[in-house]
Design an enzyme around this catalytic site. Structure first.
Site, PDB file in Angstrom:
ATOM      1  N   LEU A  80      25.057 -56.200  15.992  1.00 31.89           N
ATOM      2  CA  LEU A  80      24.449 -54.831  16.579  1.00 31.89           C
ATOM      3  C   LEU A  80      23.889 -54.337  15.227  1.00 31.89           C
ATOM      4  O   LEU A  80      22.633 -54.094  14.539  1.00 31.89           O
ATOM      5  CB  LEU A  80      25.723 -53.300  16.157  1.00 31.89           C
ATOM      6  CG  LEU A  80      26.565 -53.774  17.664  1.00 31.89           C
ATOM      7  CD1 LEU A  80      27.759 -52.562  16.624  1.00 31.89           C
ATOM      8  CD2 LEU A  80      26.199 -52.024  18.365  1.00 31.89           C
TER       9      LEU A  80
ATOM     10  N   LYS B  20      29.301 -46.998   7.528  1.00 36.47           N
ATOM     11  CA  LYS B  20      28.156 -46.332   6.569  1.00 36.47           C
ATOM     12  C   LYS B  20      27.902 -46.624   7.916  1.00 36.47           C
ATOM     13  O   LYS B  20      27.576 -48.333   8.121  1.00 36.47           O
ATOM     14  CB  LYS B  20      28.215 -46.532   5.637  1.00 36.47           C
ATOM     15  CG  LYS B  20      26.461 -46.451   5.101  1.00 36.47           C
ATOM     16  CD  LYS B  20      25.974 -47.450   3.273  1.00 36.47           C
ATOM     17  CE  LYS B  20      24.755 -46.958   3.068  1.00 36.47           C
ATOM     18  NZ  LYS B  20      23.998 -48.603   2.790  1.00 36.47           N
TER      19      LYS B  20
ATOM     20  N   ASP C  93      17.210 -47.903   6.635  1.00 35.42           N
ATOM     21  CA  ASP C  93      17.074 -47.570   5.356  1.00 35.42           C
ATOM     22  C   ASP C  93      16.216 -47.775   4.219  1.00 35.42           C
ATOM     23  O   ASP C  93      15.684 -49.103   3.827  1.00 35.42           O
ATOM     24  CB  ASP C  93      18.337 -47.699   4.521  1.00 35.42           C
ATOM     25  CG  ASP C  93      18.116 -47.519   2.722  1.00 35.42           C
ATOM     26  OD1 ASP C  93      17.369 -46.539   2.572  1.00 35.42           O
ATOM     27  OD2 ASP C  93      19.474 -48.102   2.208  1.00 35.42           O
TER      28      ASP C  93
ATOM     29  N   LYS D 178      11.931 -48.133  -0.874  1.00 37.05           N
ATOM     30  CA  LYS D 178      12.566 -49.339  -1.268  1.00 37.05           C
ATOM     31  C   LYS D 178      11.193 -49.965  -1.477  1.00 37.05           C
ATOM     32  O   LYS D 178      10.048 -50.321  -0.894  1.00 37.05           O
ATOM     33  CB  LYS D 178      12.896 -50.160  -0.348  1.00 37.05           C
ATOM     34  CG  LYS D 178      15.115 -49.637  -0.288  1.00 37.05           C
ATOM     35  CD  LYS D 178      15.729 -50.558   0.462  1.00 37.05           C
ATOM     36  CE  LYS D 178      17.234 -49.820   1.067  1.00 37.05           C
ATOM     37  NZ  LYS D 178      17.471 -50.209   0.118  1.00 37.05           N
TER      38      LYS D 178
ATOM     39  N   ARG E  26      17.499 -52.896   8.946  1.00 33.96           N
ATOM     40  CA  ARG E  26      18.200 -52.450   9.623  1.00 33.96           C
ATOM     41  C   ARG E  26      19.822 -52.630   9.850  1.00 33.96           C
ATOM     42  O   ARG E  26      20.430 -52.195  10.813  1.00 33.96           O
ATOM     43  CB  ARG E  26      18.017 -53.535  10.594  1.00 33.96           C
ATOM     44  CG  ARG E  26      17.268 -54.828  10.979  1.00 33.96           C
ATOM     45  CD  ARG E  26      16.548 -55.779  12.283  1.00 33.96           C
ATOM     46  NE  ARG E  26      17.342 -57.330  12.499  1.00 33.96           N
ATOM     47  CZ  ARG E  26      16.670 -58.335  11.166  1.00 33.96           C
ATOM     48  NH1 ARG E  26      15.787 -57.752   9.803  1.00 33.96           N
ATOM     49  NH2 ARG E  26      17.058 -59.719  11.194  1.00 33.96           N
TER      50      ARG E  26
ATOM     51  N   ASP F 219      21.554 -51.957   7.927  1.00 37.02           N
ATOM     52  CA  ASP F 219      22.352 -51.539   6.707  1.00 37.02           C
ATOM     53  C   ASP F 219      23.637 -49.987   7.296  1.00 37.02           C
ATOM     54  O   ASP F 219      24.056 -49.277   6.480  1.00 37.02           O
ATOM     55  CB  ASP F 219      21.123 -50.179   6.140  1.00 37.02           C
ATOM     56  CG  ASP F 219      21.863 -49.693   4.483  1.00 37.02           C
ATOM     57  OD1 ASP F 219      22.601 -50.206   3.977  1.00 37.02           O
ATOM     58  OD2 ASP F 219      21.623 -48.914   4.227  1.00 37.02           O
TER      59      ASP F 219
ATOM     60  N   ASP G 268      17.709 -43.291  -2.734  1.00 37.10           N
ATOM     61  CA  ASP G 268      18.007 -44.886  -2.227  1.00 37.10           C
ATOM     62  C   ASP G 268      19.363 -44.855  -2.097  1.00 37.10           C
ATOM     63  O   ASP G 268      20.517 -46.248  -1.820  1.00 37.10           O
ATOM     64  CB  ASP G 268      17.632 -46.079  -2.834  1.00 37.10           C
ATOM     65  CG  ASP G 268      17.875 -47.105  -2.063  1.00 37.10           C
ATOM     66  OD1 ASP G 268      18.003 -47.260  -1.103  1.00 37.10           O
ATOM     67  OD2 ASP G 268      16.798 -48.286  -2.010  1.00 37.10           O
TER      68      ASP G 268
ATOM     69  N   GLU H  35      22.152 -43.633  -0.773  1.00 33.61           N
ATOM     70  CA  GLU H  35      22.052 -42.745   0.424  1.00 33.61           C
ATOM     71  C   GLU H  35      23.888 -42.752   1.010  1.00 33.61           C
ATOM     72  O   GLU H  35      24.440 -42.084   1.592  1.00 33.61           O
ATOM     73  CB  GLU H  35      20.916 -42.581   1.022  1.00 33.61           C
ATOM     74  CG  GLU H  35      20.907 -43.494   2.311  1.00 33.61           C
ATOM     75  CD  GLU H  35      21.130 -45.281   2.024  1.00 33.61           C
ATOM     76  OE1 GLU H  35      21.620 -46.059   2.962  1.00 33.61           O
ATOM     77  OE2 GLU H  35      20.886 -44.786   1.020  1.00 33.61           O
TER      78      GLU H  35
ATOM     79  N   ARG I  19      26.742 -43.268   0.119  1.00 33.96           N
ATOM     80  CA  ARG I  19      27.553 -42.221  -0.599  1.00 33.96           C
ATOM     81  C   ARG I  19      27.328 -41.637  -0.240  1.00 33.96           C
ATOM     82  O   ARG I  19      28.847 -40.952  -0.466  1.00 33.96           O
ATOM     83  CB  ARG I  19      28.021 -42.998  -2.054  1.00 33.96           C
ATOM     84  CG  ARG I  19      26.692 -42.395  -3.265  1.00 33.96           C
ATOM     85  CD  ARG I  19      25.946 -42.871  -4.541  1.00 33.96           C
ATOM     86  NE  ARG I  19      26.230 -44.405  -4.276  1.00 33.96           N
ATOM     87  CZ  ARG I  19      26.062 -45.170  -5.514  1.00 33.96           C
ATOM     88  NH1 ARG I  19      25.543 -44.563  -6.351  1.00 33.96           N
ATOM     89  NH2 ARG I  19      25.243 -46.474  -5.082  1.00 33.96           N
TER      90      ARG I  19
END
Length: 485
Positions: free
Chosen positions: A168, A247, A252, A259, A268, A270, A329, A331, A333
């Site tokens: 994944l 998460k 991201d 970034k 990919r 994240d 960035d 994000e 949390r």
């Protein structure tokens, strides 16, 4: 092919010390194996191999791998079971060597710990090549001999769970979008009658007042999904569940706080938190663990469109707290804040969340261990003991009030999504932020940013996304199911 283990002798010049499977095979070939090994030079060092051809008609190729010291056990300095780690590493090397020879079927010496041997074989052979025309030959590892077949099967299941997380995480973000991620999990769990999967759409997320999560998702053309999994393995389905939260940012970019482009493709992965907790539940179901588990994964992309969060925007989380988004960035949390609030609806025995949350975690521990922030000594002990067995280690980090002050001192809102001293203690301020959304007395936050990928540090994983610490989560759940806490 056949993979056999050999221990390093106490004395440098001593004769090779075989495992019982090695001894049996040596007898079968009238001592030829021992003879050839001694002719090959000095004794085999840990993780090194020798390959022999034509010794036996059933096994045209035999790889002998060095297992290190015979009685290696728990190493207190290293915080893991060295014997198990040696077996995983040695078996992985042996299996790969036979794969390079395009040998489709490999029998593996259990080396005294069939579960560790199976993990080494199955983890060591895994490679993501779904999208290549030229693929490595498929190798099926099997247990050599009949001793330990149950432990071997358990090891295969543990390793396949981690490999699913690796799959994944490694897959490109255009292949694993939020909805496709959820569908993959649903597909994997379809055959289990005691599992229910809910794929919650954007309208449900909005009805739940998950404003922090939605604020991240709105920057992307891909709609968000909230994945909810219920595994009812406990004797009583009303028993308090273990709640896993992950998460799930499937890509991201950093949003408006973009970034740097170099290495951005790795983002990919994240959604590694969601990948590991979902894979752990898939594994728990396959092992039929006797406990109830709920999995929660907020899934979206973090993209810089005209609708995206802007630095300085204030958003409202599910529990009513307002958050000033000083850095788009940070994000993860925001997603977790809402998911953690929701996790409290289930009267959880414990809430454990996993997230590739901060680059600061990677700076602090690198890829040696997952950083754990927890308010519960009981929970910490269970996670720590599980990690000693799996070799996928955890290390406890501080949840001091010192860090809380740095996120609650915000000019416009109740909280800021980054600490006011910006980079200082970044993993700790992120954990302090999450703590503001937790009232449960047994909660742990696993920051897995440092263990997201493997270069060459873990010898039984190839280069690429690591799927860590899936096996530790599974082992933790297995221990919890035996614990009458």
């Amino acid at each position: 092919g056949l993979v056999l283990g050999v221990y390093s002798s106490e004395k440098d010049k001593g004769a090779a010390q075989f495992t019982s499977a090695g001894d049996a095979f040596d007898k079968l070939v009238s001592g030829k194996l021992r003879e050839l090994l001694s002719l090959c030079g000095p004794p085999l060092k840990k993780g090194k191999t020798r390959i022999f051809h034509g010794l036996h008609q059933d096994f045209p190729s035999v790889v002998v791998v060095g297992l290190g010291k015979k009685n290696a056990g728990i190493n207190d300095q290293e915080n893991w079971n060295e014997g198990k780690e040696n077996i995983r590493a040695a078996v992985a090397v042996g299996c790969r060597q036979l794969q390079d020879l395009e040998i489709p079927c490999v029998e593996v010496d259990p080396c005294g710990d069939a579960q560790a041997a199976a993990e080494g074989a199955v983890l060591g052979l895994h490679e993501y090549n779904e999208l290549k025309q030229k693929k490595k030959p498929v190798v099926t590892p099997q247990l050599h001999g009949s001793a330990g077949s149950e432990a071997w099967q358990k090891g295969v299941t543990y390793a396949e769970g981690q490999n699913f997380a690796r799959y994944l995480m490694e897959a490109p973000a255009n292949y694993i979008t939020p909805i496709k991620f959820a569908e993959h999990i649903e597909q994997k769990l379809r055959s289990f009658s005691n599992v229910k999967v809910h794929i919650r759409p954007e309208s449900w997320i909005a009805a739940q007042q998950m404003g922090a999560f939605l604020s991240v998702a709105k920057g992307s053309a891909e709609p968000p999904v909230f994945l909810e999994i219920h595994y009812s393995g406990g004797a009583d389905t009303s028993d308090s569940p273990l709640v896993f939260v992950g998460k799930g940012v499937t890509f991201d970019s950093g949003g408006i706080s973009l970034k740097p482009s170099s290495g951005m493709d790795a983002m990919r992965a994240d959604m590694g938190g969601a990948a590991t907790i979902c894979s752990a539940i898939v594994t728990a179901a396959a092992l039929n663990l006797p406990l109830n588990i709920i999995g929660l994964a907020p899934l979206c992309e973090n993209m810089p469109s005209g609708k995206a969060n802007k630095p300085g925007d204030v958003v409202r989380a599910k529990n009513g707290k307002t958050i000033q988004v000083d850095n788009t960035d940070a994000e993860g949390r925001l997603l977790l804040a809402d998911a953690l609030c929701y996790a409290h609806d289930f009267n959880a025995r414990a809430i454990v969340n996993a997230a590739t949350l901060t680059g600061a975690m990677d700076v602090a521990l690198g890829s040696a261990a997952t950083g754990v922030f927890t308010n519960s000594p009981w929970l910490w002990t269970h996670l720590y003991e599980a990690s000693i067995v799996t070799g996928d280690r955890v290390w406890r980090m501080p949840l001091f009030e010192h860090y809380t002050k740095q996120v609650t001192d915000s000019p416009l809102a109740d909280l800021s999504n980054i600490g006011k001293y910006s980079r200082a203690g970044g993993a700790c301020t992120a954990a302090a932020f999450l703590k503001e959304f937790v009232t449960a007395s047994h909660w742990a936050h696993l920051d897995i940013a440092g263990v997201m990928a493997n270069k060459d540090e873990v010898p039984y994983l190839r280069k690429g996304m690591a799927g860590r610490p899936t096996r530790t989560l599974v082992e933790f759940a297995a221990r919890l199911s035996q614990d009458s806490h």
